[in-house]
Design an enzyme around this catalytic site. Structure first.
Site, PDB file in Angstrom:
ATOM      1  N   GLU A 434     -24.402  -8.544  -8.486  1.00  0.00           N
ATOM      2  CA  GLU A 434     -25.781  -9.009  -8.659  1.00  0.00           C
ATOM      3  C   GLU A 434     -26.466  -9.318  -7.337  1.00  0.00           C
ATOM      4  O   GLU A 434     -27.563  -9.853  -7.310  1.00  0.00           O
ATOM      5  CB  GLU A 434     -25.841 -10.211  -9.612  1.00  0.00           C
ATOM      6  CG  GLU A 434     -24.911 -11.351  -9.278  1.00  0.00           C
ATOM      7  CD  GLU A 434     -24.914 -12.461 -10.334  1.00  0.00           C
ATOM      8  OE1 GLU A 434     -25.800 -12.487 -11.197  1.00  0.00           O
ATOM      9  OE2 GLU A 434     -24.020 -13.316 -10.266  1.00  0.00           O
ATOM     10  N   ASP A 458     -30.387 -10.991 -11.602  1.00  0.00           N
ATOM     11  CA  ASP A 458     -30.353 -11.415 -10.204  1.00  0.00           C
ATOM     12  C   ASP A 458     -30.462 -10.241  -9.242  1.00  0.00           C
ATOM     13  O   ASP A 458     -31.074 -10.371  -8.187  1.00  0.00           O
ATOM     14  CB  ASP A 458     -29.077 -12.216  -9.925  1.00  0.00           C
ATOM     15  CG  ASP A 458     -29.241 -13.659 -10.366  1.00  0.00           C
ATOM     16  OD1 ASP A 458     -30.297 -14.234 -10.053  1.00  0.00           O
ATOM     17  OD2 ASP A 458     -28.351 -14.185 -11.038  1.00  0.00           O
TER      18      ASP A 458
HETATM   19  C1  PEP Z   1     -27.811 -11.605 -14.319  1.00  0.00           C
HETATM   20  O1  PEP Z   1     -28.050 -12.113 -13.220  1.00  0.00           O
HETATM   21  O2  PEP Z   1     -28.221 -10.479 -14.665  1.00  0.00           O
HETATM   22  C2  PEP Z   1     -27.005 -12.330 -15.331  1.00  0.00           C
HETATM   23  C3  PEP Z   1     -26.619 -11.749 -16.438  1.00  0.00           C
HETATM   24  O3  PEP Z   1     -26.683 -13.623 -15.096  1.00  0.00           O
HETATM   25  P1  PEP Z   1     -27.707 -14.872 -15.206  1.00  0.00           P
HETATM   26  O4  PEP Z   1     -28.918 -14.402 -15.960  1.00  0.00           O
HETATM   27  O5  PEP Z   1     -26.941 -15.931 -15.924  1.00  0.00           O
HETATM   28  O6  PEP Z   1     -27.971 -15.184 -13.766  1.00  0.00           O
HETATM   29 MG    MG Z   2     -26.958 -13.800 -12.469  1.00  0.00          MG
END
Ligand code: PEP
Ligand code: MG
Length: 597
Positions: A434, A458
């Protein structure tokens, strides 16, 4: 046209049409502030004491009726009972009342302000966090002084429930059968309100900043949980349109749910594992009902939030084990703590970072607090004896952090072995991809893990340099930006070259405009919110990898996001007109959702 249309963030799909009712609006707007005669002081003190006692009794009654599956909320309510019974607040309010000869409501308001100043000056995040709880409890006491809170049980018919915010205690107290939909002023994509609404399968819109100014109790409103719109006083035409949309949505849901247990397989036999993202234990039933083949992302930080203390290893072990056994043999992917930025826990309070999103978040937070990290890792290793558990580390920027996390895991294995505690020595280990840096070195990372999961929420934020919670730049949040498509493809190819599984667990996995492109890349697995699983499975089952690969080829030749979006929309609208009526797409930002300069 409706008298007013206001917008927020859609967090649970569907349409509802009904009368608005505010749960806790402008609590202090009608606050009476009076100097009282010395003769009345005793009587006013009695009113104040009665309000504290009534609030304690009310909270105890709510506590006694917390359903088993919402026990986490119960712990928060326990802490609120402690606040109302602790003499600190009541004594401060009583002293102010006597000293200034003012009415009970005003004295309570001043007491909260006074405690607020003291707590804020202590520079201890724990106390600062407690202030939020004190304010919630004081709001309840104030409701008692002002004549009691609205009695939802006494309502005729069902309502569109509106609130400034919904605390977990409010949530437990709600008579859910009377609520058609939820709308709040505060809240974001992952707030409590959305999680509750999705599990109740009612529409919800949060983050509606001008809600309290634009809507009054009793107004007829349409809540559009697809696009995040609230229509106040809709016209006859709008009502007819939304009634039709609501009927169509129900028919559509009925039709897709029948097929949701079929595999996520394209017409030419390529299969994708369809897993679910969950935050709370109680969502697991919805995963199974909606055809989820396991959990691809358990966001564990929610277990640490809304409480004063940290969960113990036993508590975590019991929860992970129970989840694993309900899901067995389906996989349970436990992501280690992604605390920091907007997800802070009470025991730490805000870290006061200038750029929290670029700060001490996720794995970095765990590296700073190895004891917290190890408690969680030990619980995961122990729960993994069931065989279907995997662990996944968030925000890995390169090999150093990955190796640190794996070393911690080894250390925990050694400790457990020495203590003679059962654990799984072969726990599959993966990372969230990410960060742009992780994409760039994905070839190296892939050699040292068992699987990847791309966190596009992210990845888009960090690659395109836009805060994912900042409304001013949301028009730049573009999942099909050429840089994003290329990054995802790079990570998929690196994973496959190393022979490991790759999944995608950001919101993109639930976006029908993006899924065909991901199929074209031969992604192995998608992990998405349980509600969206049946629709996405249907899209997969109606397409072929060949058709998706040609779409991907076209997309890869496009150098601008506008061209890609147009291209994708034209093709996908033709292929899946029915599905698209009900999905809100991340691609909408390309049309400029009000904030583009
Ligand atoms: C993301 O970053 O795509 C993810 C699934 O994690 P979160 O939304 O919890 O940061
Ligand atoms: Mg994330």
């Amino acid at each position: 046209m409706a008298r007013t249309i206001i917008r927020g963030i859609p967090v649970s799909a569907g349409v509802s049409i009904g009368k608005a009712l505010f749960l806790n609006r402008n609590r202090y707007e009608r606050l009476p502030r009076r100097i009282i005669s010395p003769r009345r002081i005793a009587r006013e003190l009695e009113r104040l004491n009665k309000a504290f006692a009534a609030t304690a009794a009310q909270l105890e009654e709510i506590r006694a009726n917390v359903p088993a599956e919402l026990q986490e909320h119960g712990l928060i309510i326990d802490s609120h009972i402690m606040i109302v019974r602790d003499p600190k607040l009541s004594k401060t309010a009583a002293d102010i009342l006597e000293k200034h000869a003012i009415n009970a409501e005003w004295a309570l308001e001043k007491a909260v302000d006074e405690l607020g100043r003291v707590f804020e000056s202590l520079d201890d995040p724990y106390f600062r966090e407690r202030l939020g709880d004190i304010r919630i409890v004081a709001g309840r006491i104030m409701d008692q002084l002002l004549g009691g809170k609205k009695d939802l049980q006494a309502l005729e018919g069902r309502v569109v429930l509106m609130a400034h915010d919904l605390s977990p205690a409010d949530t437990v107290e709600l008579e859910v059968t009377r609520i058609m939909s939820l709308v709040t002023t505060l809240g974001a994509k992952t707030s409590h309100t959305g999680i509750l609404a999705r599990s109740l399968q009612i529409p919800a819109v949060v983050g509606v900043s001008d809600l309290e100014e634009k809507v009054s109790d009793g107004d007829l409103v349409v809540v559009d949980g697809f696009k995040g719109k609230i229509l106040v006083d809709p016209s006859e035409d709008e009502l007819a349109q939304y009634e039709e949309l609501s009927d169509q949505f129900h028919d559509y849901q009925k039709s897709i749910i029948r097929f949701c247990h079929l595999p996520g397989e394209t017409r030419d036999g390529h299969s994708l594992r369809i897993l679910a993202n969950i935050e709370l234990f109680e969502e697991v039933a919805q995963v199974l009902d909606n055809g989820g083949e396991g959990v691809g992302l358990l966001r564990t930080e929610y277990k640490y939030m809304n409480r004063r203390d940290l969960p113990t290893e036993t508590e975590l072990y019991e929860e992970y084990s129970e989840l694993a056994s309900i899901l067995n043999p389906r996989p349970l992917t436990i992501r280690t703590l992604d605390l920091g930025a907007d997800k802070m826990i009470s025991s730490f309070g805000a870290l006061e970072e200038t750029n929290p999103t670029l700060g001490l978040r996720a794995i970095r937070f765990c590296m700073r607090h190895p004891k917290i990290f190890k408690t969680q890792l030990r619980a995961i290793l122990r729960a993994a004896t069931q065989g279907n558990v995997r662990v996944m580390f968030p925000m890995i920027s390169g090999l150093k952090e990955l190796r640190y996390a794996k070393n911690m895991l080894s250390e925990c294995r050694r400790e457990l072995a020495m203590e003679g505690v059962a654990f799984n020595p072969d726990l599959p280990t993966g990372i969230m991809v990410e960060l742009p840096s992780a994409v760039m070195v994905s070839e190296f990372l892939a050699r040292e893990v068992d699987f990847f999961s791309i966190g596009t929420n992210d990845l888009i934020q960090y690659t395109l340099g836009i805060d994912r919670t900042n409304n001013h730049v949301s028009y730049l949040y573009q999942p099909l930006h050429p840089a994003i498509v290329r990054s995802i493809k790079h990570a998929v190819d690196a994973a496959h070259k190393a022979g490991i599984e790759i999944s995608l667990c950001g919101e993109m996995a639930a976006d029908p405009f993006c899924v065909p492109i991901l199929i074209g890349m031969h992604i192995d697995c998608l992990s998405l919110n349980p509600q969206a699983i049946p629709g996405i499975k249907r899209i997969i089952r109606q397409t072929t990898t060949e058709e998706c690969a040609s779409l991907l080829k076209l997309v890869l030749t496009s150098s601008t996001v506008s061209r890609t979006n147009r291209l994708v929309k034209d093709i996908i609208y033709q292929r899946f007109p029915e599905e698209l009526t009900f999905f809100s797409s991340l691609l909408e930002s390309d049309e400029g959702n009000g904030n583009a300069p």
